[in-house]
Design a protein around this motif. Structure first.
Motif, PDB file in Angstrom:
ATOM      1  N   GLU A  55      -8.667   6.674   2.676  1.00  0.00           N
ATOM      2  CA  GLU A  55      -8.740   7.629   1.578  1.00  0.00           C
ATOM      3  C   GLU A  55      -7.726   8.754   1.791  1.00  0.00           C
ATOM      4  O   GLU A  55      -7.367   9.074   2.924  1.00  0.00           O
ATOM      5  CB  GLU A  55     -10.148   8.231   1.500  1.00  0.00           C
ATOM      6  N   THR A  95      -1.046   5.894  -4.383  1.00  0.00           N
ATOM      7  CA  THR A  95      -1.790   7.048  -4.891  1.00  0.00           C
ATOM      8  C   THR A  95      -0.884   7.931  -5.731  1.00  0.00           C
ATOM      9  O   THR A  95       0.258   8.211  -5.357  1.00  0.00           O
ATOM     10  CB  THR A  95      -2.358   7.870  -3.727  1.00  0.00           C
ATOM     11  N   ASP A 144     -11.131  -1.838   4.352  1.00  0.00           N
ATOM     12  CA  ASP A 144     -10.818  -0.937   3.243  1.00  0.00           C
ATOM     13  C   ASP A 144      -9.554  -0.144   3.530  1.00  0.00           C
ATOM     14  O   ASP A 144      -9.211   0.120   4.691  1.00  0.00           O
ATOM     15  CB  ASP A 144     -11.972   0.037   3.003  1.00  0.00           C
TER      16      ASP A 144
END
Length: 274
Positions: free
Chosen positions: A154, A123, A151
């Protein structure tokens, strides 16, 4: 009760100070007392301006192998727009003093004391100190273990004050954990929590488990059992535990005993070393 966070200042003791201290490194654990975090034990990083740090944990073969932990000190106007050199590294930032501006995945966040950020591997992020006083924060890093079909997590930013502690069962609130991530969320392979004991609270058995630990004491004091030793610890001390090191504690007071806790979670054990 408002949280309190200890942060090192550096400096250097005078020549008259005794050399006897509580620092110890053993096969199963290490204790790095706050008194060892002096000017001459700091490090510097590429692409960080106006910044020094204390490295209090790093992967070591045959000891704790999954994480590193830094205490960062960023001067006013300092920071980095290229903070992480390893694209596989995820991170957690926890602010203990000052003000920081974190830009994470294109979104800006002002972080004060108690601020917490999770930064997924790969990120884009940057961090600066826009204030007039030093910014001090913990930066915990771990190589993310991706799993096919699950996944990646986040990014998120929060503050300890906005996360309710969860009391441990049958403790009448004497032992509680502030969890920033749902333990059942298998996207995450590390947890960084805050553990709080009221005076007299205990871990009532010798925890012996596969998770490695970093425990930085934010507030208070206690007697901690590490392998076969009882060790006194206080705010600013760091305990570094390899897997399966037996551990327990007794919070003697007079105030709360609190620490920032790292552990690796939610993944299969590798069956081939190296």
């Amino acid at each position: 009760m408002m949280p309190s966070y200890y942060a090192p200042r550096g400096g250097l003791p005078g020549q008259q100070q005794l050399l006897t201290d509580r620092a110890v490194f053993k096969d199963a654990y290490a204790v790095i007392p706050r008194g060892t975090m002096r000017d001459i034990t700091t490090s510097y990083l590429p692409f960080w301006e106006g910044t020094r740090l204390w490295v209090i944990a790093r992967p070591m073969t045959g000891f704790a192998e999954t994480f590193s932990q830094y205490i960062m000190e960023v001067a006013p106007g300092g920071g980095s727009d290229r903070p992480e050199a390893d694209p596989t590294a995820q991170g957690v930032i926890f602010v203990v003093e000052g003000q920081g501006r974190l830009t994470l995945a294109g979104e800006a966040h002002d972080m004060g004391e108690g601020g917490y950020a999770y930064i997924p591997a790969g990120t884009d992020w940057s961090l600066t100190n826009p204030g007039d006083e030093p910014l001090r924060f913990h930066w915990i890093r771990k190589a993310y273990q991706a799993v096919e079909g699950i996944d990646r997590p986040e990014p998120f930013v929060t503050n300890e004050r906005d996360v309710a502690p969860i009391p441990m069962p049958d403790t009448n609130g004497a032992w509680a954990t502030t969890r920033f991530v749902d333990p059942t969320d298998l996207r995450h392979d590390m947890h960084v929590n805050i553990v709080t004991f009221e005076p007299g609270g205990v871990i009532p058995f010798l925890e012996t488990h596969v998770m490695e630990h970093g425990l930085y004491v934010l507030e208070g004091k206690a007697v901690y059992r590490l392998n076969d030793d009882w060790v006194e610890v206080e705010a600013g001390d760091f305990m570094w535990l390899r897997a399966f090191c037996p551990q327990a504690c007794y919070a003697g007071g007079p105030g709360r005993f609190r620490y920032l806790l790292y552990k690796d979670v939610n993944r299969h054990m590798p069956l081939r070393l190296g």
